[in-house]
Design a protein around this motif. Sequence first.
Motif, PDB file in Angstrom:
ATOM      1  N   ASN A  18     -21.966  29.374  61.803  1.00  0.00           N
ATOM      2  CA  ASN A  18     -21.252  28.126  61.498  1.00  0.00           C
ATOM      3  C   ASN A  18     -20.224  28.249  60.379  1.00  0.00           C
ATOM      4  OD1 ASN A  18     -22.836  26.822  63.436  1.00  0.00           O
ATOM      5  ND2 ASN A  18     -24.404  26.261  61.942  1.00  0.00           N
ATOM      6  N   ASP A  19     -20.488  29.108  59.403  1.00  0.00           N
ATOM      7  CA  ASP A  19     -19.622  29.163  58.215  1.00  0.00           C
ATOM      8  C   ASP A  19     -18.953  30.511  57.976  1.00  0.00           C
ATOM      9  OD1 ASP A  19     -20.214  26.442  57.378  1.00  0.00           O
ATOM     10  OD2 ASP A  19     -22.202  27.179  56.875  1.00  0.00           O
ATOM     11  N   ARG A  21     -30.224  27.350  50.773  1.00  0.00           N
ATOM     12  CA  ARG A  21     -30.087  26.525  51.968  1.00  0.00           C
ATOM     13  C   ARG A  21     -31.451  26.191  52.580  1.00  0.00           C
ATOM     14  NH1 ARG A  21     -24.554  27.398  55.385  1.00  0.00           N
ATOM     15  NH2 ARG A  21     -23.164  27.108  53.612  1.00  0.00           N
ATOM     16  N   LYS A  67     -21.424  22.520  53.402  1.00  0.00           N
ATOM     17  CA  LYS A  67     -21.078  23.050  54.716  1.00  0.00           C
ATOM     18  C   LYS A  67     -19.707  22.530  55.128  1.00  0.00           C
ATOM     19  CE  LYS A  67     -25.955  22.934  55.963  1.00  0.00           C
ATOM     20  NZ  LYS A  67     -26.985  22.341  56.850  1.00  0.00           N
ATOM     21  N   THR A  92     -26.012  30.215  59.345  1.00  0.00           N
ATOM     22  CA  THR A  92     -24.994  30.263  58.291  1.00  0.00           C
ATOM     23  C   THR A  92     -23.839  31.172  58.707  1.00  0.00           C
ATOM     24  OG1 THR A  92     -26.649  29.893  56.554  1.00  0.00           O
ATOM     25  CG2 THR A  92     -24.548  30.848  55.871  1.00  0.00           C
ATOM     26  N   ALA A  94     -19.530  32.902  53.716  1.00  0.00           N
ATOM     27  CA  ALA A  94     -20.436  31.852  53.241  1.00  0.00           C
ATOM     28  C   ALA A  94     -21.551  32.435  52.386  1.00  0.00           C
ATOM     29  CB  ALA A  94     -21.032  31.094  54.429  1.00  0.00           C
TER      30      ALA A  94
END
Length: 305
Positions: free
Chosen positions: A264-265, A244, A45, A261, A269
């Motif tokens: 945040n990414d 994950r 991450k 996911t 991702a």
Amino acid sequence: MVADSKSKPDISLAGTFACSAFAACFAEICTIPLDTAKVRLQLQKKAVAGDAVALPKYRGMLGTVATIAREEGVSALWKGIVPGLHRQCLFGGLRIGMYEPVRNFYVGDNFVGDVPLSKKILAGLTTGALAIIVANPTDLVKVRLQAEGKLAPGVPRRYSGALNAYSTIVRQEGVGALWTGLGPNIARNAIINAAELASYDQVKQTILKIPGFTDNVFTHLLSGLGAGFFAVCVGSPVDVVKSRMMGDSAYKSTLDCFIKTLKNDGPLAFYKGFIPNFGRLGSWNVIMFLTLEQAKKFVKSIESS
């Protein structure tokens, strides 16, 4: 692999299962370092240091392989090989071994001619889903072992091995925890199984129509690479979510993992580890299909003698 037209199997169902399990296990042994790199990249991450984003620990397939080997030893690249082989014996044997019978069931006993692509895809979806329901515990343990990196001095490992991991998970989290991530795992493996088996047949059929190409090792190699590439393109997002969820118990559900996911990414991702994933699945498919065809020839010679 399978012929395009429906035909009587060359070998027994037990022989097909054994050949499929053997081919899947052999491919697993050869390619699991790439799978370990893929899992580490997927679980990585964004790390924030102050106001700046810190450089990621793992960068690219070869860089990840080199980092793991340097920090943890070369043997760490084969972390999870024991549950990986458990998985392939069950999952590989079932999904590949049952593909032809299920496909033939869908087209019916009186069907004559080339099997439609839709029936091949449906058969792949079915055997992939059924097989991973049985094999999910082995997949969970494999990911847990692969996800554990280098620990600080004096910090004990979470699991001492595959069997310890099974028992520890059951003792600490309950039997149902062995099926953590089953939803995305069914989605991933059903989709990838259908993509691999159906596209292998279609790519092979297309190649054989090109002048100069015959049903030989080179054709199988190209077909295996095509199947692997298509499977990664289709299955990578659910593969990331599956990894994950299995590697981190903080996610409440498949949807929760997907949303977090994405938030945040970012959307890219979901294609983290794409290159090692293709390197893994592409080489895995080539090795598996080549081994499977040779194994089936060997078993056919034994059964017909």
